[in-house]
Enzyme design. Structure first.
Site, mmCIF file in Angstrom:
data_model
loop_
_atom_site.group_PDB
_atom_site.id
_atom_site.type_symbol
_atom_site.label_atom_id
_atom_site.label_comp_id
_atom_site.label_asym_id
_atom_site.label_seq_id
_atom_site.Cartn_x
_atom_site.Cartn_y
_atom_site.Cartn_z
ATOM 1 N N ASP A 110 1.140 -0.719 0.177
ATOM 2 C CA ASP A 110 0.119 0.066 0.231
ATOM 3 C C ASP A 110 0.892 1.196 -0.052
ATOM 4 O O ASP A 110 2.087 0.551 -0.039
ATOM 5 C CB ASP A 110 -0.623 0.095 1.230
ATOM 6 C CG ASP A 110 -1.884 -1.186 1.760
ATOM 7 O OD1 ASP A 110 -2.187 -1.824 0.145
ATOM 8 O OD2 ASP A 110 -2.554 -1.366 2.805
HETATM 9 P P1 ATP Z 1 -2.860 3.138 -0.030
HETATM 10 O O1 ATP Z 1 -3.362 2.260 -0.817
HETATM 11 O O2 ATP Z 1 -1.862 3.964 -0.756
HETATM 12 O O3 ATP Z 1 -3.339 3.352 1.123
HETATM 13 P P2 ATP Z 1 -5.989 3.808 0.541
HETATM 14 O O4 ATP Z 1 -6.106 2.440 0.416
HETATM 15 O O5 ATP Z 1 -5.839 4.820 1.470
HETATM 16 O O6 ATP Z 1 -4.448 4.622 0.135
HETATM 17 P P3 ATP Z 1 -8.237 4.860 -0.475
HETATM 18 O O7 ATP Z 1 -7.711 5.054 1.347
HETATM 19 O O8 ATP Z 1 -8.664 4.081 -1.299
HETATM 20 O O9 ATP Z 1 -6.114 5.112 -0.266
HETATM 21 O O10 ATP Z 1 -8.493 6.251 -0.711
HETATM 22 C C1 ATP Z 1 -8.844 6.430 -2.520
HETATM 23 C C2 ATP Z 1 -8.874 7.807 -2.350
HETATM 24 O O11 ATP Z 1 -9.741 8.037 -1.836
HETATM 25 C C3 ATP Z 1 -8.126 8.866 -1.713
HETATM 26 O O12 ATP Z 1 -7.049 9.574 -2.750
HETATM 27 C C4 ATP Z 1 -9.201 10.625 -1.697
HETATM 28 O O13 ATP Z 1 -8.762 10.672 -2.839
HETATM 29 C C5 ATP Z 1 -9.724 9.513 -1.126
HETATM 30 N N1 ATP Z 1 -9.959 9.208 0.431
HETATM 31 C C6 ATP Z 1 -9.305 8.758 1.207
HETATM 32 N N2 ATP Z 1 -9.346 8.740 2.433
HETATM 33 C C7 ATP Z 1 -10.776 9.328 2.177
HETATM 34 C C8 ATP Z 1 -11.369 9.935 3.509
HETATM 35 N N3 ATP Z 1 -11.528 9.496 4.678
HETATM 36 N N4 ATP Z 1 -13.020 10.643 3.020
HETATM 37 C C9 ATP Z 1 -12.919 10.704 1.702
HETATM 38 N N5 ATP Z 1 -12.301 10.436 1.544
HETATM 39 C C10 ATP Z 1 -11.237 10.215 0.794
#
Ligand code: ATP
Length: 909
Positions: free
Chosen positions: A336
């Site tokens: 990740d």
């Molecule tokens: P990684 O895989 O690098 O750890 P992640 O799994 O944290 O990333 P996600 O959490 O799926 O990625 O986030 C994807 C997208 O969703 C982000 O790019 C952001 O735009 C949006 N996002 C992330 N966190 C939030 C949140 N708490 N509320 C709303 N949108 C969010």
């Protein structure tokens, strides 16, 4: 726990009474218990712990030491010796066998203990209300009457009567065997409902797969449903790994081979040389005893346990022992991004609202820093922002705080975020212009919410606004653009201009910023928020770019991976441009193109396999894509580790060769599915664990290559003596002694070796390659012969000088042991030369064990009691000098062999 009430007699049927009644029964309330009351209850009811199934008892473990074919042969040999009247031999064989078994027993015990204490590092936690506040405590301290807050990914800590449930589903396979998640709600059910139908309850040990809930703890520990079914409890893991099993199999083959050789030798001596059968039988026993490496399994176990302990010291907690071996052959690390490769310390840096672009000062979570314009009405402008004048900015930041569950707290001058750092960055940005999140949230009560989930990529909340309701949404900008029809403009809302926003999103994300979009919608007829309410007709308010810099240690670790022939691959939910920009900063190899989750979906398995080796960045990916990526990489021969934190990561974590769960951010479900847990959620820790895994495997190979020649030389010595009709240079008893002292001293030393210089410069090990390749088998044979020559030379020399047989044997045994000690130094590096100060003297354990074995040999040679048992005799200084010279010669010859071998290898390449 004995004074605990039992639910059967006095407790109500929790699933059939309503929530208020249950609260009353347990004298609790929706605010939970006070700390004082919970203490009192903890004493009364005992801790919330399931009685662990006991591991093997100590005597079973001791008996198990004899439960292998090699030890059996020794026991039979002892019995036969006794029957043939060789009582001393029989007693001595038994003693040595017992000592070897004791060593194995103690070492295995240590290994099991080490594993158990490491497992305790993973003891689960629970969120409860204490004194009305949400507090995280150890799940063992949960008591009846507590209010527990649980959400997707958590393991339910005790049996709960639900008092609040939102889209709440649990997976009860641990309890009912049914793996389809069960929908839960707060309404009471019939009193005679089956376990699987008690929808108003959440049961201990089950996993929450969706939604969130609050529940009243009604039963803890042994009194929970899972506690009643003790067979289902997790047993202590056996410590037989594939490697140990492979060793067991090799041991059986070796045993058959040795038995064959011994029988042949005895028959040959009896028939050809006309020796008395009973004596030849003893010689055969001697051969078997000499050639069997009794101590080996215990040494390998301790090697693995040492690896597990060292990994734990470096924040990698091994949940399943075989992972130690597999780690050494990892060729791809899927990781990740957020928090693992980056710091997860998000700071808002850049905003676009209407036609205004802003820059935000400050870094980290401290709410210090100003807002400046970058562009205003399409023109450059660098004034700082007067928030009183800029209502649009204020409203945007307020929406960011309302559609948000995180909190900014300050402790001893430091600022912390409780909750998701992405959301925290929005609270901090708002605090920079004086928005007080607490007050704001109190003023705009939240009526309902859809929490953020990677699958949907947005979060939505519902608030009352005058006579209407307002839906606030924040999420991934490309996702939100699809859901918006208008955008906020100075005078009025206008139709959204997709191209303009896509350009802006691209601009921010190519700087490596994580971009969030924020939108809203007025409505009048919603009281329970559903996805379809939020997914259309939204008004875009603006976008915000958050900086999350790479971890410094991750940059180094990526470099190390590349040297070690390991591919780091990023899988992120972020935008492709953000992911590529961060991948570049981290030093990834393929940063020209990222593949998105959607593109992955559009590909067949075959297509995915074709491109998987050329792509290092997968963006906008969801947990389901992870599984396909692992499968595709494995189909291309890769050995993969995969990181994960959520419930949905489970299948990919299980499928990966080493599933790696996040210790801090990870859910219980993810930890359950993994082989390893990272205490610090750090990519560099995985790479370190791989390095440790390679080292452990190397050390095991070194240990085996070291131990076998001692046995080989002894076995050959006895065999040759019988075949040629001459006297034995080493008696069976002496052979046992040698095996024992070598196993408890020299054999252990190599398990403590540090990794070799080139450990992370070679390609990953082929998992299908045999433990001992041709080269090592050759080494075993070569050194066996070398030691054999040493033993015979010493033996004959002493006899020729007129020494007694006992003296000659004492010389031969000491030559063998000292020669082995010299070979121990060679064995520190399998191919690299040890001819240097650090090569010879660089390892303390090696020299400690050499000193120990020399002490033992002095006892063997000079203590009268030992002389009597083992038939040895005192050696003179000249004899020792000869032994020393012989050993140095052995050491040098093996170094020469290594040199020639590496020359041959480099020519071949
Ligand atoms: P990684 O895989 O690098 O750890 P992640 O799994 O944290 O990333 P996600 O959490 O799926 O990625 O986030 C994807 C997208 O969703 C982000 O790019 C952001 O735009 C949006 N996002 C992330 N966190 C939030 C949140 N708490 N509320 C709303 N949108 C969010």
């Amino acid at each position: 726990m004995e004074n605990r009430h039992t639910s059967n007699e006095s407790s109500p049927i929790w699933h059939s009474i309503n929530a208020e009644e249950a609260l009353q029964q347990l004298e609790s309330s929706a605010e939970g218990l006070s700390t004082q009351e919970s203490q009192a209850r903890l004493e009364k009811y005992g801790s919330n712990r399931l009685q662990q199934e006991q591991g093997r008892s100590w005597y079973q473990r001791l008996l198990d030491q004899f439960n292998n074919i090699l030890m059996m042969i020794l026991l039979v040999a002892a019995l036969a010796s006794f029957l043939l009247g060789h009582t001393i031999d029989a007693v001595a064989i038994i003693s040595v066998v017992v000592i070897i078994a004791l060593i194995g027993f103690i070492q295995e015990g240590k290994a099991e203990q080490a594993l158990e204490s490491i497992r305790n590092m993973l003891s689960p936690q629970a969120n409860v209300l204490r004194d009305g506040k949400r507090t995280t405590i150890s799940a063992e301290d949960v008591v009846p009457g507590d209010i527990v807050i649980i959400e997707s990914g958590d393991r339910v800590p005790a049996d709960l009567r639900l008092i609040e449930a939102r889209r709440f589903r649990t997976e009860e396979a641990a309890l009912t065997g049914e793996s389809v998640p069960v929908e839960k709600h707060i309404d009471s059910v019939e009193s005679d409902a089956d376990l699987a139908e008690r929808h108003s309850m959440a049961f201990a040990s089950t996993i929450v797969v969706q939604g969130n809930a609050r529940g009243l703890v009604v039963e803890t520990g042994q009194h929970t449903e899972i506690g009643k079914i003790s067979e289902l409890l997790r047993g202590v893991e056996t410590i037989k790994t594939p490697l140990l099993k492979q060793l067991d199999r090799a041991g059986r083959v070796l045993a058959i081979f040795i038995l064959g050789a011994a029988t042949f030798t005895a028959l040959f001596g009896t028939i050809i040389h006309g020796q008395p059968p009973s004596e030849m039988f003893m010689a055969a026993v001697g051969l078997a005893v000499a050639a069997i490496p009794e101590g080996l399994p215990a040494i390998v176990t301790i090697g693995l346990a040492l690896g597990v302990q060292s990994m734990a010291r470096h924040n990698a907690i091994i949940r399943r022992l075989p992972a130690v071996e597999t780690l050494g052959s990892i060729s791809t690390i899927f990781s990740d991004k957020t928090g693992t490769l980056t710091r997860n310390e998000m700071t808002a840096q850049s905003l676009w609202l209407g036609d205004e672009q802003y820059r935000v000062d400050g870094i980290g979570f401290a709410p210090d820093g100003d807002f400046h314009y970058i562009q205003r009405d399409g023109k450059q402008d660098t004034h700082s922002v007067d928030i009183e004048q800029d209502k649009t900015l204020r409203d945007f930041l307020e929406v960011g705080v309302l559609c948000n569950d995180s909190e900014l707290t300050q402790e001893k001058g430091h600022y912390y975020i409780q909750g998701d750092p992405t959301e925290g960055a929005l609270v901090v940005a708002a605090a920079k212009v004086g928005v007080d999140a607490h007050k704001l949230r109190k003023h705009h009560k939240r009526l309902d919410a859809i929490p953020f989930e990677s699958e949907h990529k947005y979060m939505a909340t519902l608030h009352s606004s005058n006579d209407n309701q307002r839906i606030l949404v924040k999420g991934a900008p490309d996702r939100l653009l699809e859901m918006c029809s208008t955008e906020n403009s100075v005078n009025d809302d206008i139709k959204i201009d997709h191209n303009k926003w896509e350009e802006r999103i691209h601009e921010l994300s190519s700087q490596g910023l994580r971009v969030l979009a924020i939108a809203d919608k007025l409505t009048s007829d919603v009281d329970k928020l559903e996805h379809h309410d939020a997914e259309n007709g939204l008004r875009l308010l603006g976008i915000i770019g958050l900086l999350d810099p790479p971890r410094d240690e991750a940059v180094k670790a990526v470099k190390l991976c590349q040297q070690a022939g390991i591919r780091p691959v990023m899988i992120t939910g972020d935008h492709a441009s953000t992911a590529l920009a961060i991948a570049k900063q981290l030093g990834f190899s393929h940063t020209e193109k990222a593949l998105t989750g959607r593109e992955v979906e559009g590909m067949s398995d075959k297509e995915l396999e074709d491109i998987i080796l050329d792509i290092d960045v997968f963006a906008r990916a969801s947990p389901e894509h992870k599984l396909r990526l692992v499968q595709a990489m494995q189909a291309r021969g890769g050995v993969c580790s995969m990181t994960g934190d959520g419930v949905n990561d489970g299948p990919a974590l299980k499928r990966a060769d080493v599933g790696v769960a996040m210790g801090i951010q990870g859910t219980e479900a993810a930890k359950d599915a993994s082989e390893m847990v990272l205490a610090d959620d750090n990519f560099a820790t995985i790479v370190r664990a791989v390095e440790e895994g390679r080292k452990v495997y190397d050390n095991i190979r070194k240990t085996i290559t070291f131990i076998l020649p001692t046995n080989g030389a002894q076995g050959l010595a006895i065999m040759l003596a019988v075949l040629s009709g001459s006297i034995l240079p080493i008696t069976p008893l002496q052979a046992l002694w040698v095996n024992m002292v070598v196993a408890i001293t020299l054999g252990l030393a190599l398990a403590f070796e540090d990794g070799e210089k080139d450990l992370m410069q070679r390609a990953p090990r082929d998992p299908k390659a045999p433990l001992l390749d041709l080269f090592l088998l050759w080494r075993v044979v070569f050194v066996s012969i070398l030691l054999l020559v040493g033993v015979f030379s010493m033996f004959t020399w002493l006899l020729n000088q007129g020494g007694s047989e006992d003296l000659a044997r004492a010389g031969a045994v000491n030559m063998l042991v000292t020669g082995s000690a010299a070979y121990l130094i060679n064995s520190r590096f399998l191919i690299n030369s040890t001819l240097s100060i650090s090569g010879i003297f660089g390892s303390r354990p090696v020299w400690i064990s050499i000193a120990l074995i020399m002490l033992l040999q002095c006892a063997f040679t000079y203590v009268p009691f030992m002389q009597f048992i083992f038939g040895s005799e005192a050696l003179s200084l000249t004899h020792w000098l000869a032994i020393l010279l012989g050993s140095i010669l052995i050491y040098l010859i093996i170094e020469a062999e290594k040199f020639l071998w590496s020359r041959y290898e480099s020519r071949k390449n």
